[in-house]
Write a protein that holds these residues in place. Structure first.
Motif, PDB file in Angstrom:
ATOM      1  N   ASP A 136       0.845  -1.174  -0.132  1.00 43.23           N
ATOM      2  CA  ASP A 136      -0.023   0.059   0.225  1.00 43.23           C
ATOM      3  C   ASP A 136       0.957   1.204   0.209  1.00 43.23           C
ATOM      4  OD1 ASP A 136      -1.561   2.322   0.829  1.00 43.23           O
ATOM      5  OD2 ASP A 136      -2.943   0.983   1.956  1.00 43.23           O
ATOM      6  N   TRP A 137       0.956   1.947  -1.124  1.00 39.78           N
ATOM      7  CA  TRP A 137       1.848   2.985  -1.342  1.00 39.78           C
ATOM      8  C   TRP A 137       1.592   4.222  -0.436  1.00 39.78           C
ATOM      9  CZ3 TRP A 137       4.086   1.169  -5.807  1.00 39.78           C
ATOM     10  CH2 TRP A 137       5.416   1.658  -5.989  1.00 39.78           C
ATOM     11  N   GLY A 138       0.253   4.334   0.391  1.00 44.52           N
ATOM     12  CA  GLY A 138      -0.023   5.395   1.241  1.00 44.52           C
ATOM     13  C   GLY A 138      -0.442   6.740   0.558  1.00 44.52           C
ATOM     14  N   ASN A 139      -0.238   7.930   1.204  1.00 47.66           N
ATOM     15  CA  ASN A 139      -0.905   8.962   0.443  1.00 47.66           C
ATOM     16  C   ASN A 139      -0.180  10.251   1.444  1.00 47.66           C
ATOM     17  OD1 ASN A 139      -2.601   9.457   2.970  1.00 47.66           O
ATOM     18  ND2 ASN A 139      -3.886   7.803   1.833  1.00 47.66           N
ATOM     19  N   MET A 140      -0.714  11.333   0.999  1.00 45.00           N
ATOM     20  CA  MET A 140      -0.032  12.700   1.584  1.00 45.00           C
ATOM     21  C   MET A 140      -0.801  13.102   2.893  1.00 45.00           C
ATOM     22  SD  MET A 140       1.428  14.487  -1.845  1.00 45.00           S
ATOM     23  CE  MET A 140      -0.513  14.433  -2.720  1.00 45.00           C
ATOM     24  N   GLY A 154       1.413   6.529   5.512  1.00 42.57           N
ATOM     25  CA  GLY A 154       2.774   6.051   5.211  1.00 42.57           C
ATOM     26  C   GLY A 154       2.453   4.723   4.353  1.00 42.57           C
ATOM     27  N   ALA A 155       3.403   4.287   3.817  1.00 49.72           N
ATOM     28  CA  ALA A 155       3.382   3.080   2.926  1.00 49.72           C
ATOM     29  C   ALA A 155       3.250   1.755   3.882  1.00 49.72           C
ATOM     30  CB  ALA A 155       4.429   3.050   2.055  1.00 49.72           C
ATOM     31  N   ILE A 156       2.575   0.670   3.376  1.00 54.10           N
ATOM     32  CA  ILE A 156       2.598  -0.431   4.187  1.00 54.10           C
ATOM     33  C   ILE A 156       3.282  -1.528   3.300  1.00 54.10           C
ATOM     34  CG2 ILE A 156       0.845  -2.205   5.109  1.00 54.10           C
ATOM     35  CD1 ILE A 156      -1.022   0.239   5.553  1.00 54.10           C
ATOM     36  N   PHE A 157       4.199  -2.290   4.008  1.00 53.10           N
ATOM     37  CA  PHE A 157       4.583  -3.552   3.279  1.00 53.10           C
ATOM     38  C   PHE A 157       4.123  -4.778   4.104  1.00 53.10           C
ATOM     39  CE2 PHE A 157       7.655  -7.081   4.296  1.00 53.10           C
ATOM     40  CZ  PHE A 157       8.223  -7.441   2.911  1.00 53.10           C
ATOM     41  N   ASP A 158       3.593  -5.611   3.271  1.00 53.37           N
ATOM     42  CA  ASP A 158       3.120  -7.105   3.619  1.00 53.37           C
ATOM     43  C   ASP A 158       3.693  -8.001   2.847  1.00 53.37           C
ATOM     44  OD1 ASP A 158       1.421  -9.078   4.813  1.00 53.37           O
ATOM     45  OD2 ASP A 158      -0.313  -8.652   3.595  1.00 53.37           O
ATOM     46  N   GLY A 159       4.730  -8.652   3.707  1.00 52.19           N
ATOM     47  CA  GLY A 159       5.382  -9.889   2.837  1.00 52.19           C
ATOM     48  C   GLY A 159       6.064 -10.581   3.879  1.00 52.19           C
ATOM     49  N   SER A 160       7.237 -11.094   3.440  1.00 50.01           N
ATOM     50  CA  SER A 160       8.088 -12.174   4.018  1.00 50.01           C
ATOM     51  C   SER A 160       9.483 -11.942   3.622  1.00 50.01           C
ATOM     52  CB  SER A 160       7.875 -13.703   4.006  1.00 50.01           C
ATOM     53  OG  SER A 160       7.950 -14.110   2.795  1.00 50.01           O
ATOM     54  N   ILE A 161      10.549 -12.454   4.606  1.00 49.54           N
ATOM     55  CA  ILE A 161      11.946 -12.168   4.267  1.00 49.54           C
ATOM     56  C   ILE A 161      12.441 -13.951   4.425  1.00 49.54           C
ATOM     57  CG2 ILE A 161      14.182 -11.430   4.915  1.00 49.54           C
ATOM     58  CD1 ILE A 161      12.659  -8.961   6.277  1.00 49.54           C
ATOM     59  N   GLU A 162      13.008 -14.230   3.340  1.00 49.63           N
ATOM     60  CA  GLU A 162      13.756 -15.725   3.373  1.00 49.63           C
ATOM     61  C   GLU A 162      15.205 -15.227   3.832  1.00 49.63           C
ATOM     62  OE1 GLU A 162      12.803 -19.132   0.676  1.00 49.63           O
ATOM     63  OE2 GLU A 162      11.808 -17.722  -0.236  1.00 49.63           O
ATOM     64  N   ALA A 177       6.002 -10.197   7.984  1.00 44.64           N
ATOM     65  CA  ALA A 177       5.957  -9.011   8.380  1.00 44.64           C
ATOM     66  C   ALA A 177       4.671  -8.165   7.937  1.00 44.64           C
ATOM     67  CB  ALA A 177       7.063  -8.122   8.156  1.00 44.64           C
ATOM     68  N   PHE A 178       4.083  -7.162   8.571  1.00 49.44           N
ATOM     69  CA  PHE A 178       3.252  -6.381   8.159  1.00 49.44           C
ATOM     70  C   PHE A 178       3.601  -4.997   8.838  1.00 49.44           C
ATOM     71  CE2 PHE A 178      -0.372  -3.779   8.525  1.00 49.44           C
ATOM     72  CZ  PHE A 178      -1.196  -3.955   7.616  1.00 49.44           C
ATOM     73  N   VAL A 179       4.203  -4.071   7.751  1.00 46.98           N
ATOM     74  CA  VAL A 179       4.963  -3.007   8.510  1.00 46.98           C
ATOM     75  C   VAL A 179       4.578  -1.587   7.657  1.00 46.98           C
ATOM     76  CG1 VAL A 179       7.222  -1.779   8.910  1.00 46.98           C
ATOM     77  CG2 VAL A 179       7.005  -4.165   9.269  1.00 46.98           C
ATOM     78  N   LYS A 180       4.282  -0.695   8.473  1.00 51.62           N
ATOM     79  CA  LYS A 180       3.857   0.745   8.072  1.00 51.62           C
ATOM     80  C   LYS A 180       4.768   1.614   8.582  1.00 51.62           C
ATOM     81  CE  LYS A 180       0.209   4.169   8.006  1.00 51.62           C
ATOM     82  NZ  LYS A 180      -1.320   4.603   8.227  1.00 51.62           N
ATOM     83  N   GLY A 181       5.248   2.560   7.520  1.00 49.65           N
ATOM     84  CA  GLY A 181       6.324   3.354   7.725  1.00 49.65           C
ATOM     85  C   GLY A 181       5.730   4.731   7.990  1.00 49.65           C
ATOM     86  N   THR A 182       6.623   5.755   7.988  1.00 50.22           N
ATOM     87  CA  THR A 182       6.035   7.331   8.270  1.00 50.22           C
ATOM     88  C   THR A 182       5.702   7.679   6.827  1.00 50.22           C
ATOM     89  OG1 THR A 182       7.800   7.263   9.825  1.00 50.22           O
ATOM     90  CG2 THR A 182       7.142   9.584   9.008  1.00 50.22           C
TER      91      THR A 182
END
Length: 208
Positions: A136-140, A154-162, A177-182
């Motif tokens: 989710d690219w987020g908005n202003m 903020g943008a949201i990442f939903d995924g995994s790390i191998e 992980a499910f992570v939202k940035g600033t």
């Protein structure tokens, strides 16, 4: 009554733009052991966007709408977005690697990225294969709404790390992980902040 109405309206806007906080950032060990990260060995990275869906997460932070492929999304935004995507995602990924070295590698004598060769697999001990399942690219919102929280929009990442052992080819750990940035005015900055927040979540895993 008008000042009170204006205040209530602004308050409702704030609630709507920050409602995604009902779902907190999280990262969990899905399989294997995170102890692999606590080794002072070299690591490279590979980001997998092959199955990425661009979505808009609802306020509960779980469900989403408007799913489309990354290519569809970029083309919808315009030729400049298609043109700039390679350097934009590499910018965000570069900050991920740099922030990882600062916040995890140096702090815990853990896996580390060698400068200027973050993508180069040759001679490395491990690889982080990062699957971007949903983005989710987020908005202003945080800039147009003075009452919004810093992470609003903020943008949201939903995924995994191998985390893959390159000498054996085996995946030794998978992080979900499910992570939202600033929030930020720029799309690539919002993406970078989400990726940097992933590092904070990894740090939390390593500290346990």
């Amino acid at each position: 009554m008008r000042p009170l109405y204006s205040f209530i309206t602004a308050l409702l806007l704030t609630v709507l733009t920050t409602g995604v906080y009902a779902q907190k950032n999280y990262m969990v060990v899905e399989s294997g052991s995170a102890s692999v990260i606590k080794q002072h060995k070299t690591v490279c990275m590979e980001w997998d966007y092959s199955n990425t869906q661009i979505v808009e997460f609802k306020h509960n932070g779980k469900d989403y709408t408007e799913a489309m492929t990354l290519d569809e999304y970029l083309k919808q935004r315009g030729d400049d977005f298609v043109r700039d995507w390679p350097k934009d995602h590499q910018y965000a990924e570069g900050l991920f690697a740099s922030f990882f070295n600062q916040r995890v590698s140096k702090k815990y004598n853990a896996l580390y990225f060698e400068s200027s060769s973050e993508y180069n697999q040759q001679g490395k001990d491990y690889k982080m294969l990062i699957h971007v399942d949903r983005l989710d690219w987020g908005n202003m919102n945080s800039f147009v709404n003075p009452m919004a929280m810093p992470k609003s929009g903020g943008a949201i990442f939903d995924g995994s790390i191998e985390i893959i052992n390159l000498s054996t080819g085996e995946t030794e750990c998978v992080l979900r992980a499910f992570v939202k940035g600033t929030g930020s005015l720029q799309d690539r900055s919002r993406l970078a902040f989400a990726y940097m927040e992933m590092v904070n979540q990894i740090r939390g895993i390593v500290k346990k």
